[in-house]
Design a protein around this motif. Structure first.
Motif, mmCIF file in Angstrom:
data_model
loop_
_atom_site.group_PDB
_atom_site.id
_atom_site.type_symbol
_atom_site.label_atom_id
_atom_site.label_comp_id
_atom_site.label_asym_id
_atom_site.label_seq_id
_atom_site.Cartn_x
_atom_site.Cartn_y
_atom_site.Cartn_z
ATOM 1 N N LYS A 10 43.840 35.467 37.759
ATOM 2 C CA LYS A 10 42.707 34.585 38.046
ATOM 3 C C LYS A 10 41.513 34.917 37.157
ATOM 4 C CE LYS A 10 43.817 33.781 42.896
ATOM 5 N NZ LYS A 10 43.440 34.049 44.294
ATOM 6 N N MET A 11 41.256 36.214 36.951
ATOM 7 C CA MET A 11 40.142 36.626 36.108
ATOM 8 C C MET A 11 40.389 36.222 34.645
ATOM 9 S SD MET A 11 38.480 40.418 35.605
ATOM 10 C CE MET A 11 38.379 40.661 37.353
ATOM 11 N N ALA A 12 41.615 36.347 34.197
ATOM 12 C CA ALA A 12 41.939 35.969 32.816
ATOM 13 C C ALA A 12 41.773 34.469 32.618
ATOM 14 C CB ALA A 12 43.356 36.407 32.486
ATOM 15 N N TRP A 13 42.243 33.657 33.566
ATOM 16 C CA TRP A 13 42.117 32.205 33.442
ATOM 17 C C TRP A 13 40.653 31.771 33.488
ATOM 18 C CZ3 TRP A 13 45.298 29.080 31.339
ATOM 19 C CH2 TRP A 13 46.669 29.292 31.403
ATOM 20 N N SER A 14 39.863 32.422 34.326
ATOM 21 C CA SER A 14 38.441 32.056 34.397
ATOM 22 C C SER A 14 37.719 32.450 33.107
ATOM 23 C CB SER A 14 37.778 32.704 35.609
ATOM 24 O OG SER A 14 37.764 34.113 35.472
ATOM 25 N N SER A 15 38.131 33.568 32.505
ATOM 26 C CA SER A 15 37.538 33.982 31.234
ATOM 27 C C SER A 15 37.922 33.018 30.116
ATOM 28 C CB SER A 15 37.997 35.399 30.897
ATOM 29 O OG SER A 15 37.510 35.790 29.650
ATOM 30 N N LEU A 16 39.171 32.561 30.121
ATOM 31 C CA LEU A 16 39.598 31.577 29.124
ATOM 32 C C LEU A 16 38.840 30.260 29.302
ATOM 33 C CD1 LEU A 16 43.468 32.094 28.966
ATOM 34 C CD2 LEU A 16 41.807 32.567 27.182
#
Length: 92
Positions: A10-16
């Motif tokens: 979830k953190m990676a997708w929000s950063s992307l």
């Protein structure tokens, strides 16, 4: 303090999503890099194949002719030639 795998995703997708331009440029750079490596390797393979086919008419026994015998040295100041190997014979 351990994070769950789902939290990491979830953190990676929000950063992307927050850095769309940076993500797009990074993916574009990686894609261009991979395709350039593939194209260079293909060009080298094609060039090697072309050279091998161009020299194939010589056959498997290739003779090399030179002015001086193999493994002999020439002193260009005096013009004398001398062998660097005992098996080297000087002709002429």
């Amino acid at each position: 303090m351990t994070m769950l795998f789902s939290e990491i995703i979830k953190m990676a997708w929000s950063s992307l999503g927050a850095n769309k331009l940076r993500s797009a440029l990074t993916m574009l750079g990686i894609t261009i890099g991979v395709f350039s490596v593939i194209s260079v390797m293909t060009a080298i393979g094609a060039l090697q194949y072309s050279i091998e086919n161009g020299l194939s008419f010589l056959g498997s026994n290739i003779f090399q002719f030179g002015k001086y015998p193999a493994m002999c040295r020439k002193n260009f100041a005096t013009g004398t030639t001398f062998p660097t190997n005992r098996r080297c014979t000087i002709i002429g």
